[in-house]
Design an enzyme around this catalytic site. Structure first.
Site, PDB file in Angstrom:
ATOM      1  N   TYR A  32      12.838 -15.924  15.983  1.00 45.88           N
ATOM      2  CA  TYR A  32      12.772 -14.564  15.443  1.00 45.88           C
ATOM      3  C   TYR A  32      13.844 -14.291  14.404  1.00 45.88           C
ATOM      4  O   TYR A  32      13.654 -13.470  13.528  1.00 45.88           O
ATOM      5  CB  TYR A  32      12.757 -13.508  16.544  1.00 45.88           C
ATOM      6  CG  TYR A  32      13.896 -13.522  17.522  1.00 45.88           C
ATOM      7  CD1 TYR A  32      15.147 -13.017  17.201  1.00 45.88           C
ATOM      8  CD2 TYR A  32      13.701 -14.021  18.796  1.00 45.88           C
ATOM      9  CE1 TYR A  32      16.174 -13.022  18.111  1.00 45.88           C
ATOM     10  CE2 TYR A  32      14.723 -14.024  19.726  1.00 45.88           C
ATOM     11  CZ  TYR A  32      15.966 -13.529  19.378  1.00 45.88           C
ATOM     12  OH  TYR A  32      16.981 -13.528  20.287  1.00 45.88           O
ATOM     13  N   GLU A  79       9.002   4.998  -8.236  1.00 45.21           N
ATOM     14  CA  GLU A  79       9.224   4.209  -7.013  1.00 45.21           C
ATOM     15  C   GLU A  79       9.521   2.754  -7.352  1.00 45.21           C
ATOM     16  O   GLU A  79      10.384   2.126  -6.744  1.00 45.21           O
ATOM     17  CB  GLU A  79       7.993   4.244  -6.115  1.00 45.21           C
ATOM     18  CG  GLU A  79       7.662   5.582  -5.525  1.00 45.21           C
ATOM     19  CD  GLU A  79       6.409   5.510  -4.685  1.00 45.21           C
ATOM     20  OE1 GLU A  79       6.537   5.531  -3.449  1.00 45.21           O
ATOM     21  OE2 GLU A  79       5.297   5.429  -5.271  1.00 45.21           O
ATOM     22  N   LYS A 138       7.531   3.972   5.482  1.00 46.00           N
ATOM     23  CA  LYS A 138       8.032   4.388   4.170  1.00 46.00           C
ATOM     24  C   LYS A 138       8.678   5.763   4.353  1.00 46.00           C
ATOM     25  O   LYS A 138       8.083   6.796   4.025  1.00 46.00           O
ATOM     26  CB  LYS A 138       6.876   4.425   3.168  1.00 46.00           C
ATOM     27  CG  LYS A 138       7.281   4.602   1.736  1.00 46.00           C
ATOM     28  CD  LYS A 138       6.048   4.481   0.841  1.00 46.00           C
ATOM     29  CE  LYS A 138       6.403   4.622  -0.610  1.00 46.00           C
ATOM     30  NZ  LYS A 138       5.225   4.482  -1.474  1.00 46.00           N
ATOM     31  N   GLU A 182      -0.167  -0.726   2.477  1.00 47.27           N
ATOM     32  CA  GLU A 182      -1.218  -1.474   3.151  1.00 47.27           C
ATOM     33  C   GLU A 182      -1.163  -2.947   2.738  1.00 47.27           C
ATOM     34  O   GLU A 182      -1.326  -3.843   3.564  1.00 47.27           O
ATOM     35  CB  GLU A 182      -2.604  -0.890   2.813  1.00 47.27           C
ATOM     36  CG  GLU A 182      -2.869   0.470   3.434  1.00 47.27           C
ATOM     37  CD  GLU A 182      -2.366   1.661   2.623  1.00 47.27           C
ATOM     38  OE1 GLU A 182      -2.818   2.777   2.913  1.00 47.27           O
ATOM     39  OE2 GLU A 182      -1.517   1.485   1.708  1.00 47.27           O
TER      40      GLU A 182
END
Length: 119
Positions: free
Chosen positions: A54, A22, A99, A74
Protein backbone atom coordinates in the site's frame (compact mmCIF):
# COMPACT_ATOMS: atom_id res chain seq x y z
CA UNK A 1 -16.25 -12.67 1.55
CA UNK A 2 -13.56 -10.57 -0.08
CA UNK A 3 -10.74 -8.98 1.85
CA UNK A 4 -9.92 -5.33 1.31
CA UNK A 5 -7.06 -2.89 1.54
CA UNK A 6 -8.43 0.59 2.20
CA UNK A 7 -6.57 3.84 1.56
CA UNK A 8 -8.34 7.04 2.56
CA UNK A 9 -7.48 10.68 1.92
CA UNK A 10 -4.53 10.47 -0.47
CA UNK A 11 -3.90 14.20 -0.89
CA UNK A 12 -2.79 15.43 -4.29
CA UNK A 13 -2.31 18.91 -5.74
CA UNK A 14 -3.31 18.69 -9.40
CA UNK A 15 -4.65 20.66 -12.35
CA UNK A 16 -7.86 18.85 -13.28
CA UNK A 17 -10.98 20.77 -14.17
CA UNK A 18 -13.30 21.99 -16.87
CA UNK A 19 -12.43 25.66 -16.33
CA UNK A 20 -9.16 27.21 -17.48
CA UNK A 21 -8.65 28.75 -14.04
CA UNK A 22 -8.69 25.28 -12.44
CA UNK A 23 -6.10 24.01 -14.88
CA UNK A 24 -3.90 27.07 -14.40
CA UNK A 25 -3.89 27.48 -10.62
CA UNK A 26 -4.56 23.85 -9.66
CA UNK A 27 -6.25 22.65 -6.51
CA UNK A 28 -6.28 19.96 -3.86
CA UNK A 29 -7.88 16.58 -4.50
CA UNK A 30 -8.38 13.69 -2.08
CA UNK A 31 -8.49 10.13 -3.34
CA UNK A 32 -9.84 7.05 -1.55
CA UNK A 33 -9.12 3.54 -2.80
CA UNK A 34 -10.68 0.28 -1.68
CA UNK A 35 -8.99 -2.72 -3.32
CA UNK A 36 -10.64 -6.13 -3.03
CA UNK A 37 -8.28 -9.09 -3.03
CA UNK A 38 -7.64 -12.33 -1.19
CA UNK A 39 -5.31 -11.58 1.72
CA UNK A 40 -5.12 -15.13 3.07
CA UNK A 41 -1.62 -15.80 1.66
CA UNK A 42 -0.26 -12.60 3.20
CA UNK A 43 -1.92 -13.24 6.54
CA UNK A 44 -0.37 -16.74 6.62
CA UNK A 45 3.11 -15.82 5.37
CA UNK A 46 3.52 -12.36 6.92
CA UNK A 47 5.39 -11.49 3.69
CA UNK A 48 4.90 -8.20 1.84
CA UNK A 49 5.34 -10.02 -1.47
CA UNK A 50 2.03 -11.79 -0.83
CA UNK A 51 -0.03 -8.62 -0.62
CA UNK A 52 -0.55 -5.25 -2.21
CA UNK A 53 2.21 -2.88 -1.09
CA UNK A 54 0.00 0.00 0.00
CA UNK A 55 2.95 2.38 0.39
CA UNK A 56 3.90 1.87 -3.24
CA UNK A 57 0.25 2.06 -4.30
CA UNK A 58 -0.28 5.39 -2.49
CA UNK A 59 2.76 6.81 -4.29
CA UNK A 60 1.59 5.49 -7.67
CA UNK A 61 -1.91 6.93 -7.19
CA UNK A 62 -0.45 10.26 -6.11
CA UNK A 63 1.87 10.39 -9.10
CA UNK A 64 -0.84 9.50 -11.61
CA UNK A 65 -3.30 12.07 -10.27
CA UNK A 66 -0.61 14.76 -9.98
CA UNK A 67 0.90 14.36 -13.44
CA UNK A 68 -2.07 13.65 -15.69
CA UNK A 69 -4.58 16.36 -16.63
CA UNK A 70 -8.26 15.72 -17.21
CA UNK A 71 -11.38 17.87 -17.29
CA UNK A 72 -13.61 15.59 -15.22
CA UNK A 73 -12.94 13.88 -11.91
CA UNK A 74 -14.84 10.93 -13.36
CA UNK A 75 -11.88 10.42 -15.70
CA UNK A 76 -9.41 10.87 -12.83
CA UNK A 77 -11.22 8.14 -10.89
CA UNK A 78 -11.17 5.81 -13.91
CA UNK A 79 -7.41 6.28 -14.35
CA UNK A 80 -6.84 5.43 -10.69
CA UNK A 81 -9.03 2.34 -11.00
CA UNK A 82 -7.03 1.27 -14.08
CA UNK A 83 -3.84 1.61 -12.05
CA UNK A 84 -5.09 -0.48 -9.14
CA UNK A 85 -6.40 -3.20 -11.45
CA UNK A 86 -2.95 -3.57 -13.02
CA UNK A 87 -2.23 -5.91 -10.10
CA UNK A 88 -3.82 -9.21 -11.14
CA UNK A 89 -4.55 -10.10 -7.51
CA UNK A 90 -7.07 -7.25 -7.25
CA UNK A 91 -10.54 -8.49 -8.18
CA UNK A 92 -12.37 -5.19 -7.74
CA UNK A 93 -11.71 -1.59 -6.80
CA UNK A 94 -13.71 1.35 -5.57
CA UNK A 95 -12.23 4.80 -6.14
CA UNK A 96 -13.55 8.06 -4.73
CA UNK A 97 -12.13 11.35 -5.95
CA UNK A 98 -13.01 14.31 -3.75
CA UNK A 99 -12.81 17.86 -5.06
CA UNK A 100 -13.26 19.93 -1.88
CA UNK A 101 -12.51 23.24 -3.58
CA UNK A 102 -14.82 22.77 -6.56
CA UNK A 103 -15.63 26.14 -8.16
CA UNK A 104 -19.37 26.25 -7.53
CA UNK A 105 -21.31 29.25 -6.19
CA UNK A 106 -22.91 27.50 -3.22
CA UNK A 107 -20.96 26.45 -0.12
CA UNK A 108 -20.58 22.68 -0.04
CA UNK A 109 -18.43 20.51 2.22
CA UNK A 110 -17.38 18.12 -0.54
CA UNK A 111 -17.93 17.14 -4.13
CA UNK A 112 -16.93 13.59 -5.01
CA UNK A 113 -17.25 10.90 -7.64
CA UNK A 114 -17.31 7.21 -6.73
CA UNK A 115 -16.66 4.47 -9.28
CA UNK A 116 -16.48 0.71 -8.88
CA UNK A 117 -14.72 -1.57 -11.31
CA UNK A 118 -14.14 -5.31 -11.27
CA UNK A 119 -12.71 -8.03 -13.45
Amino acid sequence: MTDQIVLRGIEVFARHGVFAEERERGQRFLVDVVAALDLSAASASDDLADTLDYGALVQAVHDRVATERWDLIERVAERVADLVLEDARVSAVEVTVHKPEAPIPVAVADVAVVIRRSR
